[in-house]
Design a protein around this motif. Structure first.
Motif, PDB file in Angstrom:
ATOM      1  N   ALA A 130       0.970  -1.202  -0.055  1.00 50.62           N
ATOM      2  CA  ALA A 130       0.184   0.081  -0.063  1.00 50.62           C
ATOM      3  C   ALA A 130       0.839   1.246  -0.068  1.00 50.62           C
ATOM      4  O   ALA A 130       0.471   2.007  -0.565  1.00 50.62           O
ATOM      5  N   ALA A 131       2.166   1.156   0.828  1.00 51.58           N
ATOM      6  CA  ALA A 131       2.875   2.458   0.810  1.00 51.58           C
ATOM      7  C   ALA A 131       3.570   2.747  -0.570  1.00 51.58           C
ATOM      8  O   ALA A 131       3.486   3.688  -1.206  1.00 51.58           O
ATOM      9  N   PHE A 132       3.982   1.699  -1.325  1.00 56.39           N
ATOM     10  CA  PHE A 132       4.479   1.791  -2.583  1.00 56.39           C
ATOM     11  C   PHE A 132       3.391   2.252  -3.456  1.00 56.39           C
ATOM     12  O   PHE A 132       3.731   3.158  -4.386  1.00 56.39           O
ATOM     13  N   TYR A 133       2.202   1.766  -3.476  1.00 56.78           N
ATOM     14  CA  TYR A 133       1.225   2.193  -4.435  1.00 56.78           C
ATOM     15  C   TYR A 133       0.959   3.527  -4.188  1.00 56.78           C
ATOM     16  O   TYR A 133       0.833   4.396  -4.881  1.00 56.78           O
ATOM     17  N   LEU A 134       0.875   4.253  -2.952  1.00 60.54           N
ATOM     18  CA  LEU A 134       0.599   5.289  -2.672  1.00 60.54           C
ATOM     19  C   LEU A 134       1.686   6.392  -3.156  1.00 60.54           C
ATOM     20  O   LEU A 134       1.354   7.387  -3.505  1.00 60.54           O
ATOM     21  N   LEU A 135       2.778   5.908  -2.784  1.00 62.04           N
ATOM     22  CA  LEU A 135       4.053   6.705  -3.300  1.00 62.04           C
ATOM     23  C   LEU A 135       3.836   7.034  -4.735  1.00 62.04           C
ATOM     24  O   LEU A 135       4.403   7.800  -5.271  1.00 62.04           O
TER      25      LEU A 135
END
Length: 61
Positions: free
Chosen positions: A43-48
């Motif tokens: 999720a963090a990679f997606y948001l970044l």
């Protein structure tokens, strides 16, 4: 999603949710925590990635 966009029937969603909850209670706590960690990293990679402008992205195309 709307029904015309290929959304699955409500019963499919409910059965999927129940299956996930059964897995959470059936698996050892360490497995659940490891899965939650992997989900959080994804999720963090997606948001970044979503926060980048198209000019900032470097695609391998």
């Amino acid at each position: 999603m709307r029904s015309g966009e290929g959304r699955p029937a409500r019963i499919v969603v409910v059965v999927g949710l129940v299956g996930c909850l059964v897995l959470v209670f059936a698996l050892p706590l360490s497995s659940v925590l490891a899965g939650a960690l992997v989900l959080a990293i994804g999720a963090a990679f997606y948001l970044l990635r979503a926060a980048q402008t198209p000019a900032d992205r470097v695609d391998n195309q």
